[in-house]
Scaffold this active site. Structure first.
Site: not given
Length: 483
Positions: A102, A398, A421
């Site tokens: 991520c 994250h 995202n």
């Protein structure tokens, strides 16, 4: 009166013995085993409660997330209007798939906005796999260095056991991203894409690499304990290990097609359907087209366990030997929010780290701490942010990208944020999420801005050389994004 001369020694021995036994005695008094008779009593009490009966009927027959979702709240918070956004659309939606990359996606998604604008592109991605390859190689070597530097500690020490637990996990921090780009640069994804069983699904590869690194750790610690093992022997061992690590990596991934200072040729078609050719090195591409100056980004966090205005360093956390350490400036939530607004007004997206997927509805793409009606079943959450961090209930897990926000005209603070995202277009609404301000305050921990976007008093914390950072251990929750 205290005893004197002959009896004093006996008295002290007796007193010490009592102190040693005292905690056990106190603990025994405070222990409480489950009383079977109380189970029936509790059950009768709860079954007589109509609210409890309704809750248990629902939760035993339906998914809790679906049943408790506050759809009135969801409809109210699912507002996609933003008055402060970056001008370039970030396309296509990226997908890290079954990997922990991520941080690489959020960081490269941030920089690709510059490439999209600079080259007049409709769609573009930087190669996350290129950085992933070198991150694994560097992390493996960094791990071996940590094993050598901790050789004086017992194998069962918390530090050594932590190092051995996960030598080369996929995660990382923004400073670790900068370390990679400074050494290896950036290339377009067209030149080096993902592979289905290594970059996008890294579990097996990680497992094999971890097993080999633990074997190497034993070899190094054993050699260091032998008096005859001088520095040259350790260096030779490490070079042999580096070679074997590279060999293993080459089995799972293609070797990147170009060296950091080697020129590559890339052809592309712009928005106007004109064909262009670029000749560049990875290092040049990072600075000229991605517009990255590695000396300018700084990280700020909100960690209410520690004083605001202080630098915080995560001990031993890193990937590239000789690279920058993981250092944050701890500030309050209002400061973080204002800096996000300022950066977006400067047409720059914001890398941020949060505790995901807490209070996140992946179907609708809403992040809000009141999205589920837990109080309806008597489940009330009372811990504050600092306590949640201390008791391992909250940590940074994250990284994503803030590309817009809606600023209240009166307070000048955001009401909500637009979040990009890296879970593909089927997550959220075409890959995008709405994050409320309350969620930001409770579950956002880190943002990255340029140092020239900070007020002078905050920028000086990084540049004065007078600030002594608070040093947190490598296993602290503020370093968890690197797991």
């Amino acid at each position: 009166m205290l005893p004197t001369s002959v009896s004093r020694s006996l008295y002290l021995k007796t007193f010490r013995s009592h102190l040693l036994r005292a905690p056990q005695i106190v603990l025994k008094r405070m222990s409480s085993s489950i009383d079977i008779s109380k189970i029936n009593s509790w059950n009768k009490e709860f079954q007589s409660d109509l609210t409890h009966q309704l809750a248990t009927t629902v939760l035993k027959n339906y998914n809790a997330d679906d049943a408790l979702l506050n759809k009135t709240r969801l409809q109210k918070q699912d507002n996609r209007v933003f008055n402060t956004v970056v001008s370039t659309d970030s396309t296509p939606v990226t997908n890290q798939k079954s990997s922990g990359r991520c941080w690489l996606f959020a960081a490269t998604n941030q920089l690709r906005l510059n490439v999209l604008s600079e080259l007049n592109l409709k769609e573009f991605e930087l190669s996350q796999a290129y950085l992933f390859f070198y991150d694994k190689l560097e992390k493996a070597n960094y791990f071996l260095d940590q094993i050598v530097s901790s050789a004086d500690q017992d194998i069962d020490s918390r530090l050594v056991q932590y190092l051995l637990a996960a030598p080369t996990e996929d995660g990382g921090q923004y400073s670790m991203f900068l370390n990679l780009v400074k050494k290896y640069g950036l290339i377009p994804k067209d030149l080096y894409g993902d592979l289905p069983y290594s970059t996008t699904a890294s579990r097996k590869w990680n497992s094999l690499l971890t097993t080999k690194l633990r074997e190497f750790a034993e070899t190094l610690r054993t050699a260091l304990k032998e008096r005859s093992a001088d520095d040259s022997i350790i260096v030779t061992l490490r070079e042999q290990m580096q070679r074997e690590i590279f060999r293993l990596m080459s089995l799972f991934m293609d070797i990147p097609p170009v060296q950091p200072n080697e020129q590559f040729t890339w052809e592309y078609v712009d928005k106007d359907k004109k064909i262009h050719t670029i000749k560049s090195t990875p290092l040049e591409f990072a600075s000229k087209y991605a517009k990255l100056d590695p000396s300018t980004p700084v990280s700020l966090i909100n960690d209410p366990r520690h004083p605001y205005g202080k630098l915080i360093k995560i001990d031993r956390l890193g990937n590239v030997l000789g690279g920058d350490a993981v250092i944050y400036l701890n500030v309050d939530n209002e400061t973080l929010s204002k800096l996000v607004v300022k950066r977006l007004q400067n047409n720059k997206a914001v890398f941020f780290g949060s505790h995901t997927p807490k209070f996140m509805d992946k179907t609708t793409g809403v992040m809000d701490i009141e999205l589920w009606n837990y109080p309806a079943i008597g489940y009330n959450l009372r811990q504050q942010k600092a306590s949640r961090i201390r008791y391992h209930e909250s940590l940074m897990t994250h990284a994503m990208l803030i590309t817009g926000c809606h600023v209240d005209e009166t307070s000048k603070l955001p009401l909500r944020y637009r979040v990009e995202n890296s879970w593909g277009k089927d997550s959220g609404k075409d890959g995008l999420y709405v994050m409320t301000q309350k969620y930001f305050e409770e579950y956002c921990f880190q943002i990255v801005v340029d140092i020239n976007e900070l007020p002078k008093e905050l920028a000086s914390k990084f540049t004065s050389g007078k600030e002594e950072p608070i040093v947190l251990p490598i296993w602290d929750p503020m370093g968890a994004l690197a797991k």
